[in-house]
Design a protein around this motif. Structure first.
Motif, PDB file in Angstrom:
ATOM      1  N   ASP A   1      -7.957   5.694   7.489  1.00  0.00           N
ATOM      2  CA  ASP A   1      -8.719   6.152   6.315  1.00  0.00           C
ATOM      3  C   ASP A   1      -8.225   5.460   5.048  1.00  0.00           C
ATOM      4  O   ASP A   1      -9.030   5.029   4.202  1.00  0.00           O
ATOM      5  CB  ASP A   1      -8.598   7.663   6.163  1.00  0.00           C
ATOM      6  N   ASN A   2      -6.908   5.362   4.900  1.00  0.00           N
ATOM      7  CA  ASN A   2      -6.348   4.723   3.699  1.00  0.00           C
ATOM      8  C   ASN A   2      -6.696   3.243   3.639  1.00  0.00           C
ATOM      9  O   ASN A   2      -6.991   2.704   2.560  1.00  0.00           O
ATOM     10  CB  ASN A   2      -4.829   4.896   3.664  1.00  0.00           C
ATOM     11  N   LEU A   3      -6.667   2.579   4.799  1.00  0.00           N
ATOM     12  CA  LEU A   3      -7.022   1.164   4.829  1.00  0.00           C
ATOM     13  C   LEU A   3      -8.482   0.965   4.428  1.00  0.00           C
ATOM     14  O   LEU A   3      -8.818   0.033   3.691  1.00  0.00           O
ATOM     15  CB  LEU A   3      -6.766   0.579   6.223  1.00  0.00           C
ATOM     16  N   GLY A   4      -9.340   1.865   4.904  1.00  0.00           N
ATOM     17  CA  GLY A   4     -10.752   1.781   4.529  1.00  0.00           C
ATOM     18  C   GLY A   4     -10.927   1.918   3.018  1.00  0.00           C
ATOM     19  O   GLY A   4     -11.718   1.194   2.398  1.00  0.00           O
ATOM     20  N   GLU A   5     -10.171   2.829   2.414  1.00  0.00           N
ATOM     21  CA  GLU A   5     -10.233   3.008   0.959  1.00  0.00           C
ATOM     22  C   GLU A   5      -9.729   1.763   0.234  1.00  0.00           C
ATOM     23  O   GLU A   5     -10.321   1.318  -0.765  1.00  0.00           O
ATOM     24  CB  GLU A   5      -9.414   4.232   0.558  1.00  0.00           C
ATOM     25  N   GLU A   6      -8.626   1.164   0.731  1.00  0.00           N
ATOM     26  CA  GLU A   6      -8.084  -0.038   0.106  1.00  0.00           C
ATOM     27  C   GLU A   6      -9.065  -1.198   0.210  1.00  0.00           C
ATOM     28  O   GLU A   6      -9.196  -1.995  -0.731  1.00  0.00           O
ATOM     29  CB  GLU A   6      -6.741  -0.420   0.750  1.00  0.00           C
ATOM     30  N   LEU A   7      -9.752  -1.308   1.333  1.00  0.00           N
ATOM     31  CA  LEU A   7     -10.752  -2.375   1.472  1.00  0.00           C
ATOM     32  C   LEU A   7     -11.897  -2.187   0.486  1.00  0.00           C
ATOM     33  O   LEU A   7     -12.401  -3.160  -0.099  1.00  0.00           O
ATOM     34  CB  LEU A   7     -11.291  -2.406   2.914  1.00  0.00           C
ATOM     35  N   ARG A   8     -12.298  -0.957   0.276  1.00  0.00           N
ATOM     36  CA  ARG A   8     -13.364  -0.685  -0.694  1.00  0.00           C
ATOM     37  C   ARG A   8     -12.902  -1.020  -2.116  1.00  0.00           C
ATOM     38  O   ARG A   8     -13.679  -1.573  -2.918  1.00  0.00           O
ATOM     39  CB  ARG A   8     -13.805   0.776  -0.594  1.00  0.00           C
TER      40      ARG A   8
ATOM     41  N   PHE B   1       0.838  -1.196   0.000  1.00  0.00           N
ATOM     42  CA  PHE B   1       0.000   0.000   0.000  1.00  0.00           C
ATOM     43  C   PHE B   1       0.875   1.250   0.000  1.00  0.00           C
ATOM     44  O   PHE B   1       1.998   1.251   0.516  1.00  0.00           O
ATOM     45  CB  PHE B   1      -0.907   0.025   1.236  1.00  0.00           C
ATOM     46  N   ASN B   2       0.340   2.311  -0.547  1.00  0.00           N
ATOM     47  CA  ASN B   2       1.062   3.582  -0.594  1.00  0.00           C
ATOM     48  C   ASN B   2       0.991   4.272   0.769  1.00  0.00           C
ATOM     49  O   ASN B   2      -0.069   4.721   1.198  1.00  0.00           O
ATOM     50  CB  ASN B   2       0.445   4.474  -1.672  1.00  0.00           C
ATOM     51  N   MET B   3       2.146   4.327   1.463  1.00  0.00           N
ATOM     52  CA  MET B   3       2.221   4.952   2.788  1.00  0.00           C
ATOM     53  C   MET B   3       2.922   6.310   2.728  1.00  0.00           C
ATOM     54  O   MET B   3       3.334   6.838   3.756  1.00  0.00           O
ATOM     55  CB  MET B   3       2.990   4.029   3.747  1.00  0.00           C
ATOM     56  N   GLN B   4       3.057   6.866   1.552  1.00  0.00           N
ATOM     57  CA  GLN B   4       3.837   8.082   1.391  1.00  0.00           C
ATOM     58  C   GLN B   4       3.260   9.243   2.193  1.00  0.00           C
ATOM     59  O   GLN B   4       4.000  10.061   2.743  1.00  0.00           O
ATOM     60  CB  GLN B   4       3.907   8.450  -0.097  1.00  0.00           C
ATOM     61  N   ASP B   5       1.923   9.312   2.280  1.00  0.00           N
ATOM     62  CA  ASP B   5       1.296  10.417   3.015  1.00  0.00           C
ATOM     63  C   ASP B   5       1.676  10.405   4.489  1.00  0.00           C
ATOM     64  O   ASP B   5       1.802  11.458   5.118  1.00  0.00           O
ATOM     65  CB  ASP B   5      -0.226  10.331   2.887  1.00  0.00           C
ATOM     66  N   GLN B   6       1.849   9.223   5.045  1.00  0.00           N
ATOM     67  CA  GLN B   6       2.159   9.122   6.474  1.00  0.00           C
ATOM     68  C   GLN B   6       3.625   9.375   6.772  1.00  0.00           C
ATOM     69  O   GLN B   6       3.981   9.623   7.925  1.00  0.00           O
ATOM     70  CB  GLN B   6       1.787   7.719   6.979  1.00  0.00           C
ATOM     71  N   ARG B   7       4.485   9.336   5.760  1.00  0.00           N
ATOM     72  CA  ARG B   7       5.919   9.500   5.981  1.00  0.00           C
ATOM     73  C   ARG B   7       6.412  10.899   5.668  1.00  0.00           C
ATOM     74  O   ARG B   7       7.598  11.181   5.784  1.00  0.00           O
ATOM     75  CB  ARG B   7       6.684   8.501   5.105  1.00  0.00           C
TER      76      ARG B   7
END
Length: 592
Positions: free
Chosen positions: A279-286, A234-240
């Motif tokens: 929030d990102n995980l919720g989007e990935e699940l969708r 997953f793209n974690m760039q926003d959190q880093r």
């Protein structure tokens, strides 16, 4: 199931879709990905661009080697090595010239001789041939268009070449139309990532495997869906990022201790990071839900594992476990190991299995090659079969010349073909005007103020011709008794919006006035009074191909269309006038 029933869904197309499409193509399976990129990286476009680069300058080793290795020449890597070793201190082009004369491999020398003769011929044509016609000539000489059409996805590859020809046609309409400037233009497009995307020939009924993003598949369903790349992180760039933004909590920065030269995350930043992660995980699940619900009959999900132990991983799917996952595979595998999902089957394909399968395939191919070679040997001994093969392979279409004819031409295009020579069928309608009239009326357009003349900017020849035709169409010759009347009529045209005020200054009003006082103009006035004058009338006429093209003997019908500037009836005959505004009396005019 057919190929068109299969779709491959990916979380992201960048860096993934090309791999899938190219791999399928290599296996002979037509595939298409609508990515909007990859046009200049397609094999057929790179090959043709390399060809026109060496036509412009053959002393470019990389494009020259690319063309030699391509199907335009068909050399192998060993043959390229032999050419390079002839002289390592010069360009590959010059080494090829040396090998053509001094090489010891006759087959390679013949290949080089044929290719270099073609290259030199195209370089000679470059001086007078438009770019799009030069590209078409390359295709005609080499048959490369037929080759790419025989490849997997041939229709799309041919459409890519057609798009390149259209790009060349559009480029030639600009100020720079040389091959050198076209090459620089394409290089700038590539430099600034201006990519047109490969030409789309895929429709609903096209029998090809489609590769698309999961987002683009929303609202669609397919019989067989393959969800690829489940192992992608997953793209974690926003959190880093050094600074994190959030709608509810605003900005989360790091705390920097200048004295101790340390940096730590603030509590606010950690809160925003956790919120962003959820929030990102919720989007990935969708997104995963969308991918898994696109299949109507069969769903196949693929991913890569570093070790077999990861296959049997189990998770309780608690909240703390869910927010720690980093890929779809970490969600899907534990769910498939659940007792409630025993209807889902897991197939493990090891690297050894892939290598073994490829080796088996290569053995079969080698066996097929041997069978084909033995079959060819038997055919060579059978004269009847050999004659039939030669008849089919070397068949010449008897109406090939007619197939290349254009079925519709304009008068301007006929002129370019040399059908009409203006000097032979035309006459100067007025002589130089008398000195008295020149002094009284035409002295540097004395009655036209500068604000009416407008800026004396350069005007394209076609625009100037259009302006003259428009003015002469609107002018009523019977109302022009002197020069002032003509100026007045032009001003009226500008006032009612028929022409622009600035255009008046771009007209040679003296020449127009001289024409309105000529004998031909008087005949026009007489025909107008009799109601027998016609202006700007369209026409279409059918001519035999042999009449349009002197080198043809065909009776095929060619349509010629155009617009007659002026014609009128006179003594039971039709008199046609064709206005020309590009007459040159002195060579100095062309220099200026």
């Amino acid at each position: 199931a057919e190929l068109k029933d299969i779709v491959i869904l990916l979380r992201t197309m960048s860096g993934w879709s090309d791999v899938f499409v190219n791999t399928l193509m290599q296996e002979g399976i037509p595939a298409y990905a609508d990515t909007g990129t990859g046009y200049f990286q397609s094999v057929e476009i790179m090959t043709i661009l390399n060809m026109i680069r060496i036509i412009d300058n053959p002393r470019q080793d990389i494009p020259f080697a690319g063309v030699l290795y391509s199907k335009l020449c068909g050399l192998t890597t060993d043959e390229l090595t032999h050419i390079r070793l002839m002289d390592r201190n010069t360009s590959l082009y010059e080494a090829s010239l040396i090998y053509e004369n001094e090489g010891n491999n006759e087959e390679l020398k013949n290949k080089l001789m044929d290719f270099l003769n073609m290259l030199h011929r195209l370089r000679d044509m470059m001086k007078y041939t438009p770019i799009h016609e030069l590209i078409q000539e390359i295709l005609d000489i080499t048959g490369y268009a037929y080759y790419v059409m025989a490849m997997p996805g041939g229709d799309r590859r041919k459409a890519n070449i057609d798009m390149l020809i259209s790009l060349a046609v559009g480029f030639e309409k600009g100020s720079y139309s040389s091959l050198f400037h076209f090459i620089r233009y394409v290089e700038k497009l590539q430099k600034y990532d201006v990519d047109y995307g490969e030409a789309s020939t895929s429709g609903e009924d096209e029998n090809t495997v489609r590769v698309m993003s999961i987002h683009k598949s929303k609202g669609l369903e397919f019989p067989i869906v393959i969800v690829g790349g489940l192992n992608k992180q997953f793209n974690m760039q926003d959190q880093r990022s050094k600074i994190i933004f959030d709608v509810d909590y605003a900005i989360g920065p790091d705390y920097i201790d200048v004295e101790n030269r340390t940096k730590i995350q603030t509590l606010l930043k950690k809160v925003i990071q956790k919120k962003t992660q959820i929030d990102n995980l919720g989007e990935e699940l969708r997104v995963l839900y969308v991918a898994m619900t696109r299949a109507k009959e069969k769903l196949i999900m693929t991913g890569y594992l570093k070790s077999v132990e990861d296959l049997n991983i189990e998770k309780d799917f608690s909240f703390s476990t869910l927010i720690s996952v980093k890929s779809y595979l970490e969600l899907v595998l534990p769910a498939m190991n659940n007792a409630f999902t025993d209807y889902m089957r897991i197939n493990l394909l090891r690297k050894e299995d892939i290598i073994s399968g490829e080796l088996t395939k290569q053995r079969f191919l080698q066996h097929d090659y041997k069978e084909i070679e033995s079959e060819i040997a038997s055919i060579n001994r059978n004269e009847d079969i050999q004659k039939e093969i030669e008849k089919r392979l070397y068949y010449i279409y008897p109406h090939d010349d007619e197939a290349k004819l254009r079925v519709k031409l304009s008068v301007s295009e006929l002129k370019k073909l040399g059908q009409f020579v203006d000097d032979e069928d035309s006459e100067l309608l007025y002589e130089d005007i008398s000195p008295e009239l020149q002094e009284n009326y035409l002295s540097e357009n004395q009655y036209i103020p500068d604000f009416v003349k407008g800026p004396q900017a350069e005007m394209a020849g076609t625009d100037r011709g259009t302006l003259y035709h428009k003015v002469l169409e609107l002018l009523d010759f019977s109302r022009l008794n002197n020069y002032d009347d003509l100026v007045g009529e032009l001003n009226k045209m500008a006032q009612i919006g028929k022409i622009a005020k600035d255009d008046i200054g771009k007209l040679n009003i003296g020449n127009i006035f001289k024409f309105t006082q000529s004998d031909v103009a008087k005949r026009v006035i007489k025909a107008q009074e009799a109601g027998k004058l016609y202006k700007e009338k369209q026409f279409v006429i059918g001519l035999k191909a042999s009449e349009v093209y002197p080198d043809q003997v065909s009776d095929e019908l060619i349509l010629v269309q155009g617009i007659i500037d002026v014609f009128f009836e006179e003594e039971n005959e039709l008199v046609l006038l064709d206005y020309k505004s590009d007459i040159v009396k002195d060579e100095s005019q062309l220099i200026d």
